[in-house]
Design a protein around this motif. Sequence first.
Motif, PDB file in Angstrom:
ATOM      1  N   HIS A 221       0.837  -1.206   0.000  1.00 29.96           N
ATOM      2  CA  HIS A 221       0.000   0.000   0.000  1.00 29.96           C
ATOM      3  C   HIS A 221       0.869   1.253   0.000  1.00 29.96           C
ATOM      4  O   HIS A 221       0.594   2.230  -0.696  1.00 29.96           O
ATOM      5  CB  HIS A 221      -0.886   0.027   1.251  1.00 29.96           C
ATOM      6  CG  HIS A 221      -2.021  -0.941   1.226  1.00 29.96           C
ATOM      7  ND1 HIS A 221      -2.924  -1.008   0.195  1.00 29.96           N
ATOM      8  CD2 HIS A 221      -2.419  -1.886   2.132  1.00 29.96           C
ATOM      9  CE1 HIS A 221      -3.827  -1.951   0.455  1.00 29.96           C
ATOM     10  NE2 HIS A 221      -3.538  -2.498   1.619  1.00 29.96           N
ATOM     11  N   ALA A 222       1.913   1.242   0.815  1.00 27.60           N
ATOM     12  CA  ALA A 222       2.737   2.437   1.009  1.00 27.60           C
ATOM     13  C   ALA A 222       3.601   2.761  -0.196  1.00 27.60           C
ATOM     14  O   ALA A 222       3.937   3.925  -0.433  1.00 27.60           O
ATOM     15  CB  ALA A 222       3.637   2.247   2.237  1.00 27.60           C
ATOM     16  N   LEU A 223       3.943   1.733  -0.967  1.00 28.63           N
ATOM     17  CA  LEU A 223       4.971   1.909  -1.989  1.00 28.63           C
ATOM     18  C   LEU A 223       4.562   2.841  -3.108  1.00 28.63           C
ATOM     19  O   LEU A 223       5.373   3.617  -3.614  1.00 28.63           O
ATOM     20  CB  LEU A 223       5.365   0.550  -2.562  1.00 28.63           C
ATOM     21  CG  LEU A 223       6.582   0.522  -3.477  1.00 28.63           C
ATOM     22  CD1 LEU A 223       7.804   1.095  -2.785  1.00 28.63           C
ATOM     23  CD2 LEU A 223       6.855  -0.895  -3.950  1.00 28.63           C
ATOM     24  N   GLY A 224       3.328   2.779  -3.533  1.00 25.10           N
ATOM     25  CA  GLY A 224       2.965   3.634  -4.651  1.00 25.10           C
ATOM     26  C   GLY A 224       1.479   3.714  -4.865  1.00 25.10           C
ATOM     27  O   GLY A 224       0.721   2.867  -4.406  1.00 25.10           O
ATOM     28  N   LYS A 225       1.067   4.747  -5.575  1.00 22.40           N
ATOM     29  CA  LYS A 225      -0.349   4.958  -5.848  1.00 22.40           C
ATOM     30  C   LYS A 225      -0.923   3.781  -6.620  1.00 22.40           C
ATOM     31  O   LYS A 225      -0.294   3.205  -7.474  1.00 22.40           O
ATOM     32  CB  LYS A 225      -0.558   6.252  -6.629  1.00 22.40           C
ATOM     33  CG  LYS A 225       0.093   6.256  -8.022  1.00 22.40           C
ATOM     34  CD  LYS A 225      -0.079   7.597  -8.689  1.00 22.40           C
ATOM     35  CE  LYS A 225       0.534   7.592 -10.083  1.00 22.40           C
ATOM     36  NZ  LYS A 225       0.422   8.897 -10.732  1.00 22.40           N
ATOM     37  N   GLY A 226      -2.140   3.443  -6.284  1.00 20.84           N
ATOM     38  CA  GLY A 226      -2.838   2.423  -7.042  1.00 20.84           C
ATOM     39  C   GLY A 226      -2.633   1.005  -6.585  1.00 20.84           C
ATOM     40  O   GLY A 226      -3.346   0.107  -6.996  1.00 20.84           O
ATOM     41  N   ARG A 227      -1.667   0.734  -5.683  1.00 22.56           N
ATOM     42  CA  ARG A 227      -1.441  -0.656  -5.299  1.00 22.56           C
ATOM     43  C   ARG A 227      -2.386  -1.013  -4.166  1.00 22.56           C
ATOM     44  O   ARG A 227      -2.058  -0.916  -3.003  1.00 22.56           O
ATOM     45  CB  ARG A 227       0.025  -0.860  -4.902  1.00 22.56           C
ATOM     46  CG  ARG A 227       0.334  -2.313  -4.536  1.00 22.56           C
ATOM     47  CD  ARG A 227       0.271  -3.278  -5.711  1.00 22.56           C
ATOM     48  NE  ARG A 227      -1.063  -3.606  -6.193  1.00 22.56           N
ATOM     49  CZ  ARG A 227      -1.528  -4.820  -6.307  1.00 22.56           C
ATOM     50  NH1 ARG A 227      -0.816  -5.859  -5.939  1.00 22.56           N
ATOM     51  NH2 ARG A 227      -2.731  -5.025  -6.812  1.00 22.56           N
ATOM     52  N   GLN A 228      -3.575  -1.403  -4.569  1.00 21.08           N
ATOM     53  CA  GLN A 228      -4.607  -1.723  -3.604  1.00 21.08           C
ATOM     54  C   GLN A 228      -4.845  -3.223  -3.560  1.00 21.08           C
ATOM     55  O   GLN A 228      -4.026  -4.012  -4.003  1.00 21.08           O
ATOM     56  CB  GLN A 228      -5.877  -0.946  -3.937  1.00 21.08           C
ATOM     57  CG  GLN A 228      -5.658   0.556  -4.012  1.00 21.08           C
ATOM     58  CD  GLN A 228      -4.868   1.084  -2.835  1.00 21.08           C
ATOM     59  OE1 GLN A 228      -5.230   0.858  -1.689  1.00 21.08           O
ATOM     60  NE2 GLN A 228      -3.767   1.765  -3.098  1.00 21.08           N
ATOM     61  N   HIS A 229      -5.968  -3.637  -3.041  1.00 18.70           N
ATOM     62  CA  HIS A 229      -6.204  -5.062  -2.853  1.00 18.70           C
ATOM     63  C   HIS A 229      -6.401  -5.797  -4.168  1.00 18.70           C
ATOM     64  O   HIS A 229      -6.941  -5.261  -5.136  1.00 18.70           O
ATOM     65  CB  HIS A 229      -7.420  -5.274  -1.959  1.00 18.70           C
ATOM     66  CG  HIS A 229      -7.155  -4.905  -0.538  1.00 18.70           C
ATOM     67  ND1 HIS A 229      -8.127  -4.560   0.345  1.00 18.70           N
ATOM     68  CD2 HIS A 229      -5.980  -4.813   0.149  1.00 18.70           C
ATOM     69  CE1 HIS A 229      -7.586  -4.277   1.513  1.00 18.70           C
ATOM     70  NE2 HIS A 229      -6.281  -4.417   1.415  1.00 18.70           N
ATOM     71  N   ALA A 230      -5.934  -7.031  -4.176  1.00 23.07           N
ATOM     72  CA  ALA A 230      -6.131  -7.924  -5.312  1.00 23.07           C
ATOM     73  C   ALA A 230      -7.401  -8.721  -5.026  1.00 23.07           C
ATOM     74  O   ALA A 230      -7.399  -9.642  -4.230  1.00 23.07           O
ATOM     75  CB  ALA A 230      -4.927  -8.845  -5.485  1.00 23.07           C
ATOM     76  N   ARG A 231      -8.477  -8.331  -5.677  1.00 21.48           N
ATOM     77  CA  ARG A 231      -9.776  -8.898  -5.372  1.00 21.48           C
ATOM     78  C   ARG A 231     -10.117 -10.065  -6.298  1.00 21.48           C
ATOM     79  O   ARG A 231      -9.398 -10.351  -7.249  1.00 21.48           O
ATOM     80  CB  ARG A 231     -10.860  -7.813  -5.485  1.00 21.48           C
ATOM     81  CG  ARG A 231     -10.543  -6.587  -4.635  1.00 21.48           C
ATOM     82  CD  ARG A 231     -11.749  -5.676  -4.491  1.00 21.48           C
ATOM     83  NE  ARG A 231     -12.089  -5.027  -5.743  1.00 21.48           N
ATOM     84  CZ  ARG A 231     -13.175  -4.260  -5.909  1.00 21.48           C
ATOM     85  NH1 ARG A 231     -14.002  -4.069  -4.898  1.00 21.48           N
ATOM     86  NH2 ARG A 231     -13.431  -3.691  -7.068  1.00 21.48           N
ATOM     87  N   MET A 232     -11.222 -10.722  -6.012  1.00 21.63           N
ATOM     88  CA  MET A 232     -11.782 -11.736  -6.903  1.00 21.63           C
ATOM     89  C   MET A 232     -13.210 -11.334  -7.216  1.00 21.63           C
ATOM     90  O   MET A 232     -13.956 -10.895  -6.340  1.00 21.63           O
ATOM     91  CB  MET A 232     -11.750 -13.128  -6.276  1.00 21.63           C
ATOM     92  CG  MET A 232     -12.488 -14.184  -7.114  1.00 21.63           C
ATOM     93  SD  MET A 232     -12.294 -15.878  -6.483  1.00 21.63           S
ATOM     94  CE  MET A 232     -10.688 -16.289  -7.196  1.00 21.63           C
TER      95      MET A 232
END
Length: 612
Positions: free
Chosen positions: A363-374
């Motif tokens: 989450h902290a590393l960069g914009k847009g890296r959110q949960h990997a959903r199904m």
Amino acid sequence: MKKIHSTLAEHVSWYGKWHNNKHHSVAHYAILIAFIGTLSFGIASTIQVPQSEAQEVKQLKEELTAKNQEFSAAVMLYAQAQGTEQRARANTLKEIAQRRSDSMTLAAANDPQAFIEHVLPEAVKAHMPADVLALVEAKTKMEGTLVIIHTDTPGEGTYQTTLETKGGKAYTVHTAGGSLKKISDGSTVSIEGYVLGYQLVTADASAATVLAAAPVNSSVGEQKTLVMLVNFSDNPTQPWTPAQVNTMYFGTPTENPQSLNSYYRENSYNQTWYTGAVAGWFTIEKSQLSSICSMTDLQTVIDPLAAAAGFDISAYGHKVYMYPTTYCTGLSTVGAFPSRSLVPKAGSTDVGTYQMMYHELGHALGKGRQHARMELCGTKQIDVAANCTFTEYGDPYDVMGASQSTDTTLSLITNTRLFNALGRILLSWIPPVRVQTITTDGVYTLSSLETAQSSGTQVFKIYKADSSGGSDFITYSAEPLKSYYYLSYRQPYGTFDGNLPNYVTGGTSVHADSAVLDGTAGDGNNFNTAILDNMSFIDDVNKITVTQLSHTSSTATIQVAFTPGFCPWPPLFLNTVGVLNNQPVQPGGQVAFTYGVTGSEDPRCGTNTFAL
């Protein structure tokens, strides 16, 4: 005025008594005028609104209306009283104000529009004692740093937007309309709205103005990180030594193949690595049951302790706070610089703790890296949104999804996976030259996602207009977010993906934005997500079919077919931009117009002819 006056006297018991009091003055009628806007909403609800509509009014709004009426009555009674009687009514007024404040605080978090609708008129506040005024919302304009914090809780993840002021205070920001996600985390902003306690409510996201852009946090290269170890006065346990934590975070692949540094080196094709230091242990004078779970409070309390111990806080782009207990869940800022993350010990072994490290720093590393959903759509692989459901942590092959499970019966390597295709694109680990958008029928070759490629395509994108999608990642663009399918080919390679199952490595993975789709929908098994040889992914809403023809240890060959005549984009249209220079035109004169054609260059959409 007379009609409202008599209606109040007839239908509101407290007003009838107040109206019949001979001691009223002009000031009291001024109070009445100020309250008309507030009171009329409640009267309309009980008198003028038909019963069928009244039944549709939300419980929260009804409660707020009742609280405003009760408070209004108490203010008027206080204003007309004197001496001992006024002091007694002041105590009652404060109690009523506290109850109203509690309801308004609840509305701020759950229904900001209801909050805005029940704001008290400014004119009334001149008649309130100071201790009551502190319990009522106030119009404000604040400046500070906008911080978006992601909290990981079982089964879901939530975002909280906070405004941190220079004075060290943090206000939770709620908008009745629009989203502040378009503003980069860490930007300096000015926000107009209403403040109540530490809640800041705006009528619309446009009330926020960016004063200074957020510092850039690059997801490529060295990530300097300070890890601060924190325990509590009633539980000063130290489950790790500073040296052990140093190896957990910064160990080389040879020293510790499971370290945070090792994980992100492999994830990024060796483009991102972690270095840093470990500070602490620091024992704070709090019980473990009252752990500090606020990012602002963590920074305020812990950072000075690390600075006093000789650490230059400003030298690090990432700050991590580690707890020996799990009374706080994992949480992190989203792409801010410097970032802040809370990583509590997870489970009886360090398997869960390692996974939480990978996840929160994702989450902290960069914009847009959110949960990997199904995304599951019953017996279909994809369908319209109404027929599909999402599992927040559903992707079993991404640490931002289900592979961050704390199942300690499995080894860390067995249970932890690297990022999916979209995650690597958003963090700039896959260059644009290795990503291709497909718009025409054809046979295409996918190269493996697990290894850096010097040629070929690692990810194919296909635009999707109408079916459901998993666009949960944050966009900092003012443009509407377009939804795509992302096709990738996972292979068993490296420490973390080395033992991927063959029902993943034998086929093409399909994601709708950040959500993995079940390529074998309807079979009751959500783990065999890929489409294998001679299997097809079918989107009958957008008329797209993807078939895997064959695969090798390094590539998969797929065929993409679009239904002839189907265009997923809005049709081309001609728009008149305006008269040149906006000059007035006399009858019979000449004028120049500017025209523009709006639409897609997608070859599936054909051509349009316009007659001028």
